[in-house]
Design a protein around this motif. Structure first.
Motif, mmCIF file in Angstrom:
data_model
loop_
_atom_site.group_PDB
_atom_site.id
_atom_site.type_symbol
_atom_site.label_atom_id
_atom_site.label_comp_id
_atom_site.label_asym_id
_atom_site.label_seq_id
_atom_site.Cartn_x
_atom_site.Cartn_y
_atom_site.Cartn_z
ATOM 1 N N VAL A 53 0.842 -1.195 0.000
ATOM 2 C CA VAL A 53 0.000 0.000 0.000
ATOM 3 C C VAL A 53 0.881 1.250 0.000
ATOM 4 C CG1 VAL A 53 -1.723 1.300 1.323
ATOM 5 C CG2 VAL A 53 -1.859 -1.201 1.181
ATOM 6 N N THR A 54 0.473 2.232 -0.811
ATOM 7 C CA THR A 54 1.214 3.495 -0.902
ATOM 8 C C THR A 54 0.289 4.675 -0.591
ATOM 9 O OG1 THR A 54 0.699 3.687 -3.237
ATOM 10 C CG2 THR A 54 2.764 2.591 -2.662
ATOM 11 N N GLU A 55 0.898 5.841 -0.443
ATOM 12 C CA GLU A 55 0.195 7.103 -0.227
ATOM 13 C C GLU A 55 -0.536 7.131 1.122
ATOM 14 O OE1 GLU A 55 -0.653 9.386 -3.370
ATOM 15 O OE2 GLU A 55 -0.077 7.986 -4.941
ATOM 16 N N ALA A 56 -0.936 8.330 1.488
ATOM 17 C CA ALA A 56 -1.524 8.537 2.810
ATOM 18 C C ALA A 56 -2.819 7.746 2.973
ATOM 19 C CB ALA A 56 -1.796 10.025 3.017
ATOM 20 N N ALA A 57 -3.189 7.484 4.225
ATOM 21 C CA ALA A 57 -4.454 6.819 4.524
ATOM 22 C C ALA A 57 -5.587 7.598 3.859
ATOM 23 C CB ALA A 57 -4.663 6.744 6.034
ATOM 24 N N GLY A 58 -6.537 6.867 3.297
ATOM 25 C CA GLY A 58 -7.650 7.501 2.608
ATOM 26 C C GLY A 58 -7.484 7.511 1.107
ATOM 27 N N ILE A 59 -6.241 7.395 0.641
ATOM 28 C CA ILE A 59 -5.981 7.334 -0.801
ATOM 29 C C ILE A 59 -5.654 5.884 -1.155
ATOM 30 C CG2 ILE A 59 -4.523 8.142 -2.687
ATOM 31 C CD1 ILE A 59 -3.914 10.625 -1.024
ATOM 32 N N PRO A 60 -6.571 5.211 -1.878
ATOM 33 C CA PRO A 60 -6.364 3.798 -2.168
ATOM 34 C C PRO A 60 -5.399 3.616 -3.333
ATOM 35 C CG PRO A 60 -8.435 4.512 -3.118
ATOM 36 C CD PRO A 60 -7.846 5.715 -2.418
ATOM 37 N N ALA A 61 -4.197 3.160 -3.040
ATOM 38 C CA ALA A 61 -3.186 2.940 -4.074
ATOM 39 C C ALA A 61 -2.206 1.899 -3.583
ATOM 40 C CB ALA A 61 -2.459 4.246 -4.385
ATOM 41 N N ALA A 62 -1.555 1.232 -4.541
ATOM 42 C CA ALA A 62 -0.629 0.169 -4.173
ATOM 43 C C ALA A 62 0.317 -0.113 -5.324
ATOM 44 C CB ALA A 62 -1.390 -1.110 -3.799
ATOM 45 N N VAL A 63 1.414 -0.780 -4.992
ATOM 46 C CA VAL A 63 2.366 -1.239 -5.998
ATOM 47 C C VAL A 63 2.365 -2.763 -5.994
ATOM 48 C CG1 VAL A 63 4.808 -1.360 -6.641
ATOM 49 C CG2 VAL A 63 3.827 0.801 -5.833
ATOM 50 N N LEU A 64 2.113 -3.345 -7.157
ATOM 51 C CA LEU A 64 2.179 -4.797 -7.325
ATOM 52 C C LEU A 64 3.622 -5.188 -7.624
ATOM 53 C CD1 LEU A 64 0.936 -7.676 -7.933
ATOM 54 C CD2 LEU A 64 0.680 -6.883 -10.286
ATOM 55 N N VAL A 65 4.137 -6.152 -6.886
ATOM 56 C CA VAL A 65 5.471 -6.669 -7.182
ATOM 57 C C VAL A 65 5.307 -7.852 -8.135
ATOM 58 C CG1 VAL A 65 7.570 -7.691 -6.227
ATOM 59 C CG2 VAL A 65 6.334 -5.937 -4.949
ATOM 60 N N ARG A 66 5.876 -7.738 -9.335
ATOM 61 C CA ARG A 66 5.664 -8.751 -10.359
ATOM 62 C C ARG A 66 6.818 -9.734 -10.522
ATOM 63 N NH1 ARG A 66 1.656 -8.478 -13.897
ATOM 64 N NH2 ARG A 66 2.934 -9.769 -15.248
ATOM 65 N N THR A 67 8.034 -9.286 -10.254
ATOM 66 C CA THR A 67 9.182 -10.172 -10.445
ATOM 67 C C THR A 67 10.245 -9.878 -9.393
ATOM 68 O OG1 THR A 67 8.839 -10.256 -12.846
ATOM 69 C CG2 THR A 67 11.026 -10.862 -12.054
ATOM 70 N N VAL A 68 10.854 -10.936 -8.872
ATOM 71 C CA VAL A 68 12.051 -10.790 -8.037
ATOM 72 C C VAL A 68 13.083 -11.805 -8.524
ATOM 73 C CG1 VAL A 68 10.689 -10.102 -6.006
ATOM 74 C CG2 VAL A 68 11.437 -12.474 -6.266
ATOM 75 N N VAL A 69 14.357 -11.501 -8.197
ATOM 76 C CA VAL A 69 15.431 -12.469 -8.440
ATOM 77 C C VAL A 69 15.897 -12.954 -7.073
ATOM 78 C CG1 VAL A 69 17.738 -12.823 -9.392
ATOM 79 C CG2 VAL A 69 16.121 -11.316 -10.566
ATOM 80 N N ILE A 70 15.656 -14.214 -6.788
ATOM 81 C CA ILE A 70 15.945 -14.777 -5.466
ATOM 82 C C ILE A 70 17.436 -14.675 -5.146
ATOM 83 C CG2 ILE A 70 15.897 -16.893 -4.072
ATOM 84 C CD1 ILE A 70 13.119 -15.760 -4.628
ATOM 85 N N ASP A 71 17.760 -14.161 -3.947
ATOM 86 C CA ASP A 71 19.168 -14.091 -3.569
ATOM 87 C C ASP A 71 19.460 -14.667 -2.182
ATOM 88 O OD1 ASP A 71 18.147 -12.074 -1.988
ATOM 89 O OD2 ASP A 71 19.691 -10.618 -2.495
ATOM 90 N N GLN A 72 18.440 -15.094 -1.469
ATOM 91 C CA GLN A 72 18.658 -15.792 -0.194
ATOM 92 C C GLN A 72 17.564 -16.837 -0.038
ATOM 93 O OE1 GLN A 72 19.875 -13.435 3.554
ATOM 94 N NE2 GLN A 72 18.880 -11.904 2.285
ATOM 95 N N GLY A 73 17.912 -17.940 0.599
ATOM 96 C CA GLY A 73 16.921 -18.998 0.841
ATOM 97 C C GLY A 73 16.742 -19.894 -0.366
ATOM 98 N N LEU A 74 17.819 -20.081 -1.115
ATOM 99 C CA LEU A 74 17.729 -20.866 -2.350
ATOM 100 C C LEU A 74 17.206 -22.285 -2.108
ATOM 101 C CD1 LEU A 74 20.928 -19.879 -4.362
ATOM 102 C CD2 LEU A 74 18.833 -18.608 -3.960
ATOM 103 N N GLU A 75 17.570 -22.862 -0.965
ATOM 104 C CA GLU A 75 17.128 -24.235 -0.707
ATOM 105 C C GLU A 75 15.623 -24.314 -0.560
ATOM 106 O OE1 GLU A 75 18.946 -26.424 2.411
ATOM 107 O OE2 GLU A 75 20.989 -25.996 1.724
ATOM 108 N N LEU A 76 15.070 -23.364 0.205
ATOM 109 C CA LEU A 76 13.622 -23.358 0.388
ATOM 110 C C LEU A 76 12.906 -23.112 -0.931
ATOM 111 C CD1 LEU A 76 13.062 -21.387 3.729
ATOM 112 C CD2 LEU A 76 12.588 -23.795 3.256
ATOM 113 N N VAL A 77 13.418 -22.145 -1.691
ATOM 114 C CA VAL A 77 12.762 -21.808 -2.951
ATOM 115 C C VAL A 77 12.853 -22.976 -3.926
ATOM 116 C CG1 VAL A 77 12.764 -20.262 -4.931
ATOM 117 C CG2 VAL A 77 13.151 -19.354 -2.643
ATOM 118 N N SER A 78 13.976 -23.638 -3.902
ATOM 119 C CA SER A 78 14.145 -24.798 -4.768
ATOM 120 C C SER A 78 13.103 -25.864 -4.428
ATOM 121 C CB SER A 78 15.557 -25.346 -4.609
ATOM 122 O OG SER A 78 15.640 -26.621 -5.174
#
Length: 208
Positions: free
Chosen positions: A94-119
DNA sequence: ATCTAGATGACCT
DNA sequence: GGTCATCTAGATG
């Protein structure tokens, strides 16, 4: 960066309390972290999308305040997580002040920790495709509805975003958002998607 | 490499 | 009842 400093550079509420497009851009290169158990899973964010307000007909808030969208109307820095297509969890902040409905969707990450779990979570596909989509990264990082509404600015919540890499402007591409098939213009084509250019060697983002 | 179709359930009208 | 901020397998070039 390694074990000792995990969670110490979590981005603060002020960071999310900014225009959504700025947050979406600034999150490119940041590190999304979860700690479902003893181990941390994290990944560098390489693709985001902005959804801004009730007028944005691509944004869930177009229908106003509902049970589902209530979190978007609240404080910035909270997790807005929803289920779609009968299969997939989507992770947003969620972004912006309370009362303003807005957000950022995270679409892609490159895994850099926890490789065993992700695998374990995503081992049936090649590493390149572990988390290159919003539904894939939630599966890889064990994010689901149980974290909906969590405080992303507080690592003790088990999910947070911390400072990661600085991605220069020339490595960031701006494009229209994805998947808005029936959304009318201009919302369908408005360039509110940020991604690291294909030319950038994603392996440079890995710590290993 | 690019395309298509089916899965599958919460949400909104 | 229709619509989804998607993914995957399978088909085709």
């Amino acid at each position: 960066m390694k074990t000792g400093s995990v969670g110490r550079n979590a981005l603060t509420r002020n960071f999310y309390d900014q225009p959504t497009l700025e947050v979406a851009r600034s999150l490119i290169g940041a590190r999304l972290c979860v700690k479902p158990g003893e181990q941390t899973i994290s990944g560098i964010i390489t693709e985001t999308e902005a959804y801004i307000g009730e007028k944005d007909l691509g944004c869930h808030a177009k229908s106003g305040l509902t049970k589902r969208t209530a979190v978007m109307y609240g404080q910035p820095g909270m997790a807005y997580i929803y289920f779609t297509y009968g299969n997939h969890w989507m992770f947003c902040v969620v972004t912006e002040a309370a009362g303003i409905p807005a957000a950022v969707l995270v679409r892609t990450v490159v895994i850099d920790q926890g490789l065993e779990l992700v695998s374990r979570n995503r081992g049936h596909v090649s590493r390149k495709h572990w988390s290159d989509g919003p539904g894939k990264l939630t599966q890889a990082m064990e994010i689901d509805g149980s974290q909906h509404g969590a405080d992303i600015t507080n690592p003790t919540s088990g999910i947070w975003i911390e400072e990661g890499r600085l991605i220069p402007e020339e490595s960031v591409t701006i494009r229209p958002r994805v998947g808005l098939y029936n959304v009318p213009e201009p919302w369908k084509s408005i360039p509110w998607r940020y991604l690291v250019t294909r030319k950038t060697n994603l392996e440079d983002l890995w710590d290993y």
